[in-house]
Design a protein around this motif. Structure first.
Motif: not given
Length: 102
Positions: A57-62
């Motif tokens: 699973r992952g999350m990101g901020v551009d």
């Protein structure tokens, strides 16, 4: 439980993603934090190129201006994310470790 954190100063090159993926395969961390990804779009292709079949699973901020982008990836079998708050400079994820969730 193992956590890897790296100020990578750019994750756009295939070679850097390969190095991160090899670290994940070798050390099998529960959590991976990447700062300064310098990616203007963090998508599933980015996650799949570095998760090494261990992180799921992952999350990101551009990247925005001088804020270089954040990526957080974890093993969903070992940690459960409950909520997420993010903006251009911050990524906060609240959750539980599976062994403590019972």
């Amino acid at each position: 439980m193992l956590t890897l954190s790296w100020n990578i100063r750019g994750l756009g090159r295939v070679e850097k993603r390969r190095v991160v993926r090899n670290l994940v395969i070798t050390h099998r961390p529960t959590f991976l934090f990447i700062q300064e990804s310098k990616l203007d779009s963090i998508n599933n292709k980015v996650f799949s190129s570095i998760e090494g079949m261990w992180l799921s699973r992952g999350m990101g901020v551009d990247e925005v201006g001088t804020a270089g982008g954040l990526i957080y990836i974890w093993n969903d079998d070992l940690a459960i994310a409950k909520s997420c708050i993010s903006n251009n400079n911050c990524l906060i994820i609240a959750g539980k470790l599976v062994s403590l969730a019972k």
